[in-house]
Scaffold this motif. Structure first.
Motif, PDB file in Angstrom:
ATOM      1  N   LYS A 195      67.286  55.650  59.703  1.00 54.52           N
ATOM      2  CA  LYS A 195      67.444  54.569  58.725  1.00 54.52           C
ATOM      3  C   LYS A 195      67.510  55.141  57.310  1.00 54.52           C
ATOM      4  O   LYS A 195      68.325  54.703  56.487  1.00 54.52           O
ATOM      5  CB  LYS A 195      66.301  53.572  58.856  1.00 54.52           C
ATOM      6  CG  LYS A 195      66.223  52.521  57.723  1.00 54.52           C
ATOM      7  CD  LYS A 195      67.530  51.768  57.499  1.00 54.52           C
ATOM      8  CE  LYS A 195      67.883  50.889  58.653  1.00 54.52           C
ATOM      9  NZ  LYS A 195      69.111  50.072  58.320  1.00 54.52           N
ATOM     10  N   GLU A 198      70.897  56.504  56.792  1.00 50.42           N
ATOM     11  CA  GLU A 198      71.873  55.444  56.538  1.00 50.42           C
ATOM     12  C   GLU A 198      71.773  54.952  55.105  1.00 50.42           C
ATOM     13  O   GLU A 198      72.801  54.708  54.443  1.00 50.42           O
ATOM     14  CB  GLU A 198      71.655  54.300  57.519  1.00 50.42           C
ATOM     15  CG  GLU A 198      71.994  54.659  58.957  1.00 50.42           C
ATOM     16  CD  GLU A 198      71.608  53.563  59.938  1.00 50.42           C
ATOM     17  OE1 GLU A 198      72.082  53.615  61.082  1.00 50.42           O
ATOM     18  OE2 GLU A 198      70.824  52.666  59.562  1.00 50.42           O
ATOM     19  N   GLN A 203      76.704  59.297  57.628  1.00 49.70           N
ATOM     20  CA  GLN A 203      77.493  58.609  58.641  1.00 49.70           C
ATOM     21  C   GLN A 203      76.978  58.965  60.027  1.00 49.70           C
ATOM     22  O   GLN A 203      77.008  60.125  60.432  1.00 49.70           O
ATOM     23  CB  GLN A 203      78.968  59.004  58.503  1.00 49.70           C
ATOM     24  CG  GLN A 203      79.574  58.630  57.155  1.00 49.70           C
ATOM     25  CD  GLN A 203      80.996  59.143  56.981  1.00 49.70           C
ATOM     26  OE1 GLN A 203      81.586  59.731  57.885  1.00 49.70           O
ATOM     27  NE2 GLN A 203      81.560  58.918  55.809  1.00 49.70           N
ATOM     28  N   ASP A 204      76.485  57.989  60.742  1.00 51.17           N
ATOM     29  CA  ASP A 204      75.990  58.149  62.106  1.00 51.17           C
ATOM     30  C   ASP A 204      74.963  59.287  62.206  1.00 51.17           C
ATOM     31  O   ASP A 204      75.198  60.287  62.903  1.00 51.17           O
ATOM     32  CB  ASP A 204      77.146  58.410  63.069  1.00 51.17           C
ATOM     33  CG  ASP A 204      76.725  58.275  64.535  1.00 51.17           C
ATOM     34  OD1 ASP A 204      75.707  57.596  64.793  1.00 51.17           O
ATOM     35  OD2 ASP A 204      77.404  58.865  65.397  1.00 51.17           O
TER      36      ASP A 204
END
Length: 322
Positions: A195, A198, A203-204
């Motif tokens: 989290k 993010e 990205q991912d």
């Protein structure tokens, strides 16, 4: 690194002999971690504010990993790993004042970590956006290991991913070496701290230890990581940072402990090994653990940031375990 602080209330009793010895150390530790010798920084008190429980709470893997003294060597380890990426290192070299104001940079990093870990979702998002805006000014170029000039921006996806994983891998490794059991295990920490990735535009981000290790190895397999003169400068600085004299004697124990948790490949790239006598490596983890236990006895078992987060959550009617 845990940002702890005393209540700031004056004592009415004369300090004991032990307190007279330990108080200078406690004061210097507070200043090192949060820029204040006494009292609670305003940004820590502000963690009581907000109208949501936050992304994490008591019982989470993030609180377990970030709430212990293992965060101190973890911070050192993360900086060592980050220095293996020439783009990340160029950003630090070209735009950071870590040599002139290392404690200020440390305090800023701690503020972001603890705001995301303990603050409301609104506060965590705001703090991350603030860092991303600062990163917009960080750009330049560097020569890679083949002498090819490459442009970089701090918010480039690969740099964001490398910094995120260097942090997560380091804090997890230190927690597994010296911390308490992690609720849900190591994978839970990587999954939860995704989290934070993010929020920082990764990205991912990886959501398991296996994914994280595979992505870290991919940077090496691609020939991105290297040891350069700049890397050696960072290692030299981290070996002997400009700490208060009262803290200098114990710091090498923590540095060597941090090095012991590096992967063999990263140790090789950094040119580091354990203290040794001839071919025999000296023990490092047990001495570091004893040092961290002593620091914990001085600073308390839980960061003050967590206590203010608990107050916010109680105000919202959330019944947390004691």
């Amino acid at each position: 690194m845990p940002a702890t602080a005393s209540s700031g209330a004056p004592s009415t009793d004369a300090p004991s002999g032990l307190a007279r010895v330990t108080e200078p150390i406690r004061s210097r530790l507070h200043y090192t971690f949060n820029g204040q010798r006494t009292g609670t920084p305003e940004w820590v008190s502000d963690l009581e504010k907000g109208d949501d429980p936050g992304f994490f709470g008591p019982g989470s893997a993030v609180w377990a990993v970030h709430g212990g003294m293992s965060t101190i060597p973890a911070g050192v380890r993360a900086l060592l790993v980050q220095a293996l990426h020439p783009g990340a290192l160029a950003g630090v070299h070209d735009h950071s004042r870590y040599r002139e104001d290392p404690l200020g940079r440390l305090a800023g990093t701690i503020r972001w970590i603890f705001t995301v870990s303990y603050g409301s979702q609104e506060a965590a998002t705001h703090a991350s956006n603030w860092v991303l805006r600062l990163h917009e000014k960080v750009s330049g170029s560097y020569d890679d290991r083949h002498g090819v000039s490459r442009d970089y921006k701090a918010n480039d996806p690969d740099l964001l991913a490398w910094v995120h994983m260097a942090f997560a891998d380091s804090f997890l490794a230190a927690a597994m070496a010296w911390g308490d059991p992690i609720p849900g295990g190591p994978d839970a920490y990587v999954r939860e701290w995704a989290k934070a990735g993010e929020l920082m535009g990764v990205q991912d981000p990886p959501r398991s230890v296996a994914q994280m290790q595979a992505q870290l190895a991919a940077f090496d397999d691609a020939g991105t990581l290297e040891r350069s003169a700049r890397t050696d400068d960072v290692v030299k600085f981290l070996r002997r940072p400009p700490l208060f004299p009262v803290l200098r004697a114990g710091y090498p124990v923590l540095f060597n402990g941090a090095v012991s948790t590096l992967s063999p490949r990263h140790r090789e790239l950094l040119g580091l090994r354990a203290p040794h006598v001839g071919p025999l490596d000296l023990p490092t983890r047990a001495p570091a653990g004893a040092m961290l236990a002593g620091i914990g006895a001085l600073l308390g078992p839980e960061p003050v940031a967590a206590k203010h987060a608990r107050l916010r959550r109680a105000r919202l009617g959330i019944a947390d375990p004691a």
